[in-house]
Structures are given as C-alpha cells and as structure tokens.
Design an enzyme around this catalytic site. Sequence first.
Site, mmCIF file in Angstrom:
data_model
loop_
_atom_site.group_PDB
_atom_site.id
_atom_site.type_symbol
_atom_site.label_atom_id
_atom_site.label_comp_id
_atom_site.label_asym_id
_atom_site.label_seq_id
_atom_site.Cartn_x
_atom_site.Cartn_y
_atom_site.Cartn_z
ATOM 1 N N HIS A 219 -18.906 77.227 -11.607
ATOM 2 C CA HIS A 219 -19.972 77.940 -10.909
ATOM 3 C C HIS A 219 -21.299 77.415 -11.431
ATOM 4 C CE1 HIS A 219 -21.779 81.282 -8.621
ATOM 5 N NE2 HIS A 219 -22.719 81.192 -9.550
ATOM 6 N N CYS A 220 -22.149 76.972 -10.515
ATOM 7 C CA CYS A 220 -23.414 76.344 -10.895
ATOM 8 C C CYS A 220 -24.582 77.273 -10.572
ATOM 9 C CB CYS A 220 -23.576 75.010 -10.155
ATOM 10 S SG CYS A 220 -25.095 74.137 -10.560
ATOM 11 N N VAL A 221 -25.328 77.686 -11.608
ATOM 12 C CA VAL A 221 -26.464 78.584 -11.377
ATOM 13 C C VAL A 221 -27.590 77.883 -10.622
ATOM 14 C CG1 VAL A 221 -25.967 80.033 -13.378
ATOM 15 C CG2 VAL A 221 -27.446 78.026 -13.645
#
Length: 291
Positions: A140-142
């Site tokens: 998951h990439c912020v």
Amino acid sequence: MNLFRFCSGLKVLGYFMILLVVAVVGVSYYAVVVSTWWPILIRGDHGALSALAALIIFVFHFLLIMLLWSYFTTVFTDPGSVPEHFRREMGGGDSLEAGTSTDQGAFGSLGYCTKCRNVKPPRCHHCSVCQRCVLKMDHHCVWIVNCVGARNYKFFLLFLFYTFLETMLDVIVLLPSFIEFFSQAIKHSSSPGKLASLVLAFVLNFAFVLSLLCFVVMHISLLSSNTTSVEVHEKNGEVRWKYDLGKKKNFEQVFGKKKAFWLLPLYSKDDIDNITSLEGLEFPTCSDIDP
C-alpha cells in the site's frame, strides 16, 4: 490492542501526499523553466545556449507529462480485488478453513482470508488500509492513496521511472545555481529570493533522486524474478521462485507483449485479452513451462 485500526489514517495522510507531489512539481517547474531556462530561450541572444534551453524545456515537459500521466493512472486505477464471480465459482470459501489452502486447477493454490471471510486466489493479500483483499498485492503506497497490485503495478513502475528521470534532470540543470548559492555571487545577486527557490528545488529533487534510485533498483530486481514486496518474505530461500518464468516472460506479465505500449501507462487490447496475469487471478508457474 488492534494496531491495524490505525491503518485507515494512512488514507488521510495519502491525500496530503498527493498535494505534496503537486507542490514539488510546482517548485521544480518554477525553478527549472520559469526562473532559469525560459528567460534564456525568449532572449534568443545566445545561439548554442538558446538551443540548449529549448532542448531542456522540451525534455522537462515531456517527462513531466509522462510522470503525471503515470502517477494519476496509478492513483485512479483499481489494483484489483477478488471478483464476485470468482467467489461463486470457488464456493465462497465454504470448503476452506482459516489458514488452509487447496489446489483449484488453473487458479493454483487458493487461500482463505480471515478478515474478508472468503476465498482468495494465489498472490492475493489483505490490505489493512483499504480493508479488502488485493490481487497480486505489492504494497500500500501512501503517495498514491492506493494499493499497488496486479492491475496498476505497471503504471506504478512507470511513475517511478519517469519521476527518477525528471528529478535527475532537475538536479543536473539546477546544480550551477546550487553552487552559486555558496559562492560570493549571492552577495551581489539582485534576486536572493529567486536563488533560494532554485536551491530549495535542487535539495528536494536531490533527495528524491537518492530515494528513488534505491526504490527503482529494488523493483527492477522484483520484476526480474516475478516477485512482489510481500512475496519476498514468502520465498523461504527457494532456489527458484515458483512464479519466476524467466526475465522476458516476467517482464511481459507486467508490461504486456506489445512493445509500443511498454513506456505508456496503458495496455493494448490484445494484451488485456490474452495475458491472464493482468487480471490478477491466474499465474503460470515455472513448472508449467519447464519441459
């Protein structure tokens, strides 16, 4: 204490990260184009220098367009979740218990998600931020307020690639201004604010170049072995990862077979129709292709 409940806060952080990306792009645009090379181009009093300015401005805008195209495609593309028809075909997970797996022919070894309480295909993992299972989840990439998975991994890699090239270009063309900042010339500069903005842009881009270089190298390694960031911890020292089909086939599973589309954040219709891995449900293993 359930720490995963705080993961939802990462989504809120992600929206600020999008604004940060836009801000860095804006600062870089002002420093490289508005303050430095555009004035040289419109003066037109230096033949070679004007030609260099035109080239830099063209390359800068080309990379910027590709960067933003790849970035927002990654942001707005669903990485892939378990479709309802897959759950129905597999019996909704009734035959599986938590922590078990079973072989289902073309779909390989199925797992069971204790949070979604449902069956999941191979290489699928639950994201505690998105609160769902993601097909071929990488992480998951912020920065994109989204997961990186089967259906947007190519776009994410292109975003890294074009951002690295853009920031590298910025560092190179802003280096003289950065050196000037520490010279005696700053005392005689008629616009210290402008010089400060150039230095800020240089420092930001230099920091991104260093971090992106590590990230690009890591994902090149993962791509070449057909491995995700999650699966690195699952390989358990295997001599050959079961999804490693060779560098060419590994690359095509992500980027497709149509070379004209490799550097574009989109797929050809033929690739979408013929490469099952792009859907994130079926993945051939090395045992399927080895004689």
